[in-house]
Design a protein around this motif. Sequence first.
Motif, PDB file in Angstrom:
ATOM      1  N   ASP A 177       0.839  -1.195   0.000  1.00  0.00           N
ATOM      2  CA  ASP A 177       0.000   0.000   0.000  1.00  0.00           C
ATOM      3  C   ASP A 177       0.880   1.255   0.000  1.00  0.00           C
ATOM      4  OD1 ASP A 177      -1.777   2.024   0.420  1.00  0.00           O
ATOM      5  OD2 ASP A 177      -2.874   1.015   2.040  1.00  0.00           O
ATOM      6  N   LYS A 246      -6.077  -0.810   5.870  1.00  0.00           N
ATOM      7  CA  LYS A 246      -7.549  -0.940   5.881  1.00  0.00           C
ATOM      8  C   LYS A 246      -8.251   0.313   6.411  1.00  0.00           C
ATOM      9  CE  LYS A 246     -11.116  -3.935   7.771  1.00  0.00           C
ATOM     10  NZ  LYS A 246     -11.421  -5.029   8.685  1.00  0.00           N
ATOM     11  N   PHE A 255     -11.158  -1.683  -0.436  1.00  0.00           N
ATOM     12  CA  PHE A 255     -10.190  -2.442   0.366  1.00  0.00           C
ATOM     13  C   PHE A 255     -10.294  -3.933   0.050  1.00  0.00           C
ATOM     14  CE2 PHE A 255      -9.649  -5.046   4.247  1.00  0.00           C
ATOM     15  CZ  PHE A 255      -8.271  -4.942   4.347  1.00  0.00           C
ATOM     16  N   GLU A 256     -11.548  -4.438  -0.054  1.00  0.00           N
ATOM     17  CA  GLU A 256     -11.747  -5.871  -0.311  1.00  0.00           C
ATOM     18  C   GLU A 256     -11.059  -6.307  -1.604  1.00  0.00           C
ATOM     19  OE1 GLU A 256     -12.796  -8.198   1.646  1.00  0.00           O
ATOM     20  OE2 GLU A 256     -13.235  -6.719   3.201  1.00  0.00           O
ATOM     21  N   ARG A 259      -7.124  -6.503  -0.647  1.00  0.00           N
ATOM     22  CA  ARG A 259      -6.671  -6.883   0.700  1.00  0.00           C
ATOM     23  C   ARG A 259      -5.612  -7.986   0.705  1.00  0.00           C
ATOM     24  NH1 ARG A 259     -11.307  -8.976   4.421  1.00  0.00           N
ATOM     25  NH2 ARG A 259      -9.515  -9.309   5.746  1.00  0.00           N
ATOM     26  N   SER A 260      -5.722  -8.958  -0.218  1.00  0.00           N
ATOM     27  CA  SER A 260      -4.754 -10.064  -0.186  1.00  0.00           C
ATOM     28  C   SER A 260      -3.942 -10.133  -1.467  1.00  0.00           C
ATOM     29  CB  SER A 260      -5.488 -11.378   0.045  1.00  0.00           C
ATOM     30  OG  SER A 260      -6.155 -11.328   1.276  1.00  0.00           O
TER      31      SER A 260
END
Length: 325
Positions: A177, A246, A255-256, A259-260
């Motif tokens: 990020d 987040k 974000f979803e 996120r990974s």
Amino acid sequence: MRRFLADSQPATHGLPLDFKDRDFLDITDFSRDELEHLFLVSDHMTRYLHNSIETLHGKLMASLFFEPSTRTRLSFEAAMKRLGGDAIGFADPAGSSYSKGETLVDTIHMVENYVDVIVLRHPAEGSAKIAAQITDLPVINAGSGALSHPSQALLDMYTIRREHGSIDGLKVAMVGDLKYGRTVHSLAYGLSLYKVKLMLVSPETLRMRPEILEDLDQRNLPVEQFSRIEEVLSEADVLYMTRIQKERFPDPLEFEQVRSVYKLTPELLESAKKDMIVLHPLPRIDEIDPRVDEDPHSRYFKQAQYGIITRMALLSLIFGVEEKV
Ligand code: NCD
């Protein structure tokens, strides 16, 4: 401290190094010579990691944390206490008068009556600067919103210097990020004082802000942007992983989607240079597989340990104790 620095003084181009009573709001508040000096003092502080001294006896630090923190707050407080000083403050604004509506300005006016130095973490980007304008006490920025986190940059640069022997000539990859992460912003500015190549790896939506990229360009720091870790892994000397922030996303759906997006595994690290080091400001969520902790490239827990000695060095210099030791 003069005693131990006498043999190893960095070049100062004839200028005296004077840190006393200074604020530390941005990593660029210090010149390269000043950073090198601080790193030497940090080396020296290693011997006091588990062994207190009394150089700051009678001095009091306020640690005002309006945002969550584990390492930064505890290591500032531990650093102050290891030096014989003491610390007061809060870790959660819910337990302070902030929750009753008190402004930051009033809090600073009040706290300056109680202490000798103020360490501040706050969600507003200009918070540390505002605090420094209000009080004559030295103010240390322990994280201003998504913008800056200069004491983290100090310890990140110290880790790179100590683990690699020097910073010049290295290729540093930052992953994750880069939009909302404040550590990468301060670290990028800090590295712009050295001869480093920066490789930025992020999803399109989390690229570093254009105004920061422009600044880095003006500072002649070569920067290249990528989307996948695999693109930089065999070239990097430092892999600086970050958490997707987040709490700073205006839209949870956004974000979803990211996120990974990155996960560093021992398998991925097989293509890395033998002496490449993996750093992370911590906390990590799922961007580093816990199996990497045992991998010879990992240095993030050591990096956290270096946080204490660099903060001991910073506090000592701001209090000017090198004159007295
Ligand atoms: C970082 C922060 O608070 O910006 N942590 C830290 O200070 N060590 C990074 C993060 O929260 O992801």
